[in-house]
Scaffold this active site. Structure first.
Site, PDB file in Angstrom:
ATOM      1  N   PRO A  32       0.645  -1.079   0.438  1.00 13.42           N
ATOM      2  CG  PRO A  32       0.066  -1.616   1.907  1.00 13.42           C
ATOM      3  CD  PRO A  32       0.530  -1.891   1.428  1.00 13.42           C
ATOM      4  CG  ASN A  33      -0.599   4.071   0.944  1.00 15.02           C
ATOM      5  OD1 ASN A  33      -1.012   5.220   0.301  1.00 15.02           O
ATOM      6  ND2 ASN A  33      -0.560   3.897   1.930  1.00 15.02           N
ATOM      7  NE  ARG A  75       0.778  13.443  -2.158  1.00 14.91           N
ATOM      8  CZ  ARG A  75       0.389  13.523  -3.467  1.00 14.91           C
ATOM      9  NH1 ARG A  75       1.398  13.251  -4.157  1.00 14.91           N
ATOM     10  NH2 ARG A  75      -0.824  13.311  -3.566  1.00 14.91           N
ATOM     11  CE1 TYR A 125       8.634   4.884   3.426  1.00 15.49           C
ATOM     12  CE2 TYR A 125       6.937   7.181   3.252  1.00 15.49           C
ATOM     13  CZ  TYR A 125       7.160   6.064   3.924  1.00 15.49           C
ATOM     14  OH  TYR A 125       7.293   5.200   4.406  1.00 15.49           O
ATOM     15  CG  ASN A 148       8.033  -2.091   0.636  1.00 10.49           C
ATOM     16  OD1 ASN A 148       7.577  -2.018   2.104  1.00 10.49           O
ATOM     17  ND2 ASN A 148       9.294  -0.518   0.442  1.00 10.49           N
ATOM     18  CB  ALA A 185       1.284  -0.101   6.530  1.00  9.32           C
ATOM     19  CG  HIS A 231       4.727  -2.361  10.581  1.00  9.87           C
ATOM     20  ND1 HIS A 231       6.013  -2.456  10.873  1.00  9.87           N
ATOM     21  CD2 HIS A 231       4.737  -1.039   9.730  1.00  9.87           C
ATOM     22  CE1 HIS A 231       6.672  -1.900  10.174  1.00  9.87           C
ATOM     23  NE2 HIS A 231       5.787  -0.827   9.638  1.00  9.87           N
ATOM     24  CD  GLU A 291       9.984  -7.573   6.597  1.00 10.92           C
ATOM     25  OE1 GLU A 291      10.619  -9.260   7.250  1.00 10.92           O
ATOM     26  OE2 GLU A 291      10.133  -6.959   6.860  1.00 10.92           O
ATOM     27  CG  HIS A 335      11.156  -2.711   5.328  1.00  7.31           C
ATOM     28  ND1 HIS A 335       9.155  -1.772   5.454  1.00  7.31           N
ATOM     29  CD2 HIS A 335      11.177  -3.895   6.065  1.00  7.31           C
ATOM     30  CE1 HIS A 335       9.207  -3.002   6.043  1.00  7.31           C
ATOM     31  NE2 HIS A 335       9.611  -4.261   5.830  1.00  7.31           N
ATOM     32  CB  SER A 359      12.698   4.511   6.097  1.00 12.20           C
ATOM     33  OG  SER A 359      11.010   3.254   6.116  1.00 12.20           O
ATOM     34  NE  ARG A 396       9.138   5.700   9.238  1.00 13.62           N
ATOM     35  CZ  ARG A 396       8.773   5.792   7.704  1.00 13.62           C
ATOM     36  NH1 ARG A 396       9.176   4.572   7.286  1.00 13.62           N
ATOM     37  NH2 ARG A 396       7.797   6.505   8.314  1.00 13.62           N
ATOM     38  NE  ARG A 452       6.579   4.447  10.228  1.00 13.79           N
ATOM     39  CZ  ARG A 452       5.476   4.512   9.232  1.00 13.79           C
ATOM     40  NH1 ARG A 452       4.846   3.673   8.530  1.00 13.79           N
ATOM     41  NH2 ARG A 452       5.006   5.563   9.171  1.00 13.79           N
TER      42      ARG A 452
HETATM   43  O1  CA2 Z   1      10.369   1.821   4.602  1.00 10.57           O
HETATM   44  C1  CA2 Z   1       9.788   1.578   3.773  1.00 10.57           C
HETATM   45  O2  CA2 Z   1       9.714   0.868   2.857  1.00 10.57           O
HETATM   46  C2  CA2 Z   1       8.851   1.159   4.780  1.00 10.57           C
HETATM   47  O3  CA2 Z   1       8.066  -0.535   4.031  1.00 10.57           O
HETATM   48  C3  CA2 Z   1       7.514   1.791   3.732  1.00 10.57           C
HETATM   49  C4  CA2 Z   1       6.117   2.103   4.331  1.00 10.57           C
HETATM   50  C5  CA2 Z   1       6.045   2.006   5.908  1.00 10.57           C
HETATM   51  O4  CA2 Z   1       4.760   1.901   6.478  1.00 10.57           O
HETATM   52  C6  CA2 Z   1       6.616   1.110   6.453  1.00 10.57           C
HETATM   53  O5  CA2 Z   1       6.782   0.954   7.978  1.00 10.57           O
HETATM   54  C7  CA2 Z   1       7.702   1.467   6.122  1.00 10.57           C
HETATM   55  C8  CA2 Z   1       5.230   2.938   3.426  1.00 10.57           C
HETATM   56  C9  CA2 Z   1       4.521   3.025   2.746  1.00 10.57           C
HETATM   57  C10 CA2 Z   1       4.150   4.782   2.029  1.00 10.57           C
HETATM   58  O6  CA2 Z   1       4.773   4.603   0.931  1.00 10.57           O
HETATM   59  C11 CA2 Z   1       4.756   6.115  -0.089  1.00 10.57           C
HETATM   60  C12 CA2 Z   1       6.074   6.753  -0.386  1.00 10.57           C
HETATM   61  C13 CA2 Z   1       5.586   7.833  -1.592  1.00 10.57           C
HETATM   62  C14 CA2 Z   1       4.816   8.678   0.020  1.00 10.57           C
HETATM   63  C15 CA2 Z   1       4.593   8.199   0.379  1.00 10.57           C
HETATM   64  C16 CA2 Z   1       3.735   7.100   0.832  1.00 10.57           C
END
Ligand code: CA2
Length: 150
Positions: free
Chosen positions: A11-12, A19, A24, A77, A80, A83, A101, A103, A105, A110, A114
């Site tokens: 997701p996202n 963003r 990211y 990846n 969210a 978690h 897996e 990530h 970040s 964080r 997370r």
């Molecule tokens: O660090 C990562 O790759 C995460 O998997 C990213 C997830 C976050 O919930 C994990 O804790 C760590 C969030 C992905 C959101 O992706 C976005 C990308 C661009 C702008 C906003 C959100």
């Protein structure tokens, strides 16, 4: 037939590069997928790339990859869902698909929510905090693992 790696983003992650660049980066999801394809090609492999904002669609992608017969592993990846998702944990376990897996970040640096990953206990490896490069490292892990076992 050329073996494949499933590159699966949750997701996202379709918003990558548009963003929150301070967390990211500015690389888009299409760039990430191209990076994985290039890296895989260097190992004589191909990639199939999927992204979904829906937990069940991610589970389906793992099932389909495992059933295909030519997929040697998954770069995941799960965003969210990392978690929260017992369903993804079960899918990795049930399919037996070697899964790295990733990530972008470092979730451990964080928020506390997370710090727990439901997926790490069944992952072949975990790569976090290396930015987009982590996807390339994950492809390397799966390629080396495959050549060591085939
Ligand atoms: O660090 C990562 O790759 C995460 O998997 C990213 C997830 C976050 O919930 C994990 O804790 C760590 C969030 C992905 C959101 O992706 C976005 C990308 C661009 C702008 C906003 C959100």
């Amino acid at each position: 037939m050329t073996s494949r790696i499933l590159v699966l983003n949750g997701p996202n992650l379709n918003l990558l590069g548009t963003r929150e660049p301070q967390i990211y980066g500015t690389t888009t999801l299409a760039d990430v997928e191209a990076l994985c394809a290039d890296r895989a090609a260097g190992h004589g492999l191909e990639v199939t790339c999927r992204q979904s904002n829906h937990e069940g669609a991610l589970v389906d992608a793992l099932h389909e990859a495992a059933a295909a017969g030519d997929v040697i592993g998954c770069v995941l990846n799960a965003g969210a869902y990392t978690h929260t998702s017992v369903a993804l944990l079960d899918a990795i376990k049930a399919t037996g698909l070697p899964t790295v897996e990733v990530h972008i970040s470092n979730p451990h640096a964080r928020e506390a929510f997370r710090h727990t990953s439901y997926l790490s206990p069944v992952a072949a490896a975990v790569i976090a905090g290396a930015g987009i490069d982590g996807y390339g490292y994950a492809v390397d892990v799966l390629a080396r693992r495959h050549s060591a076992t085939s």
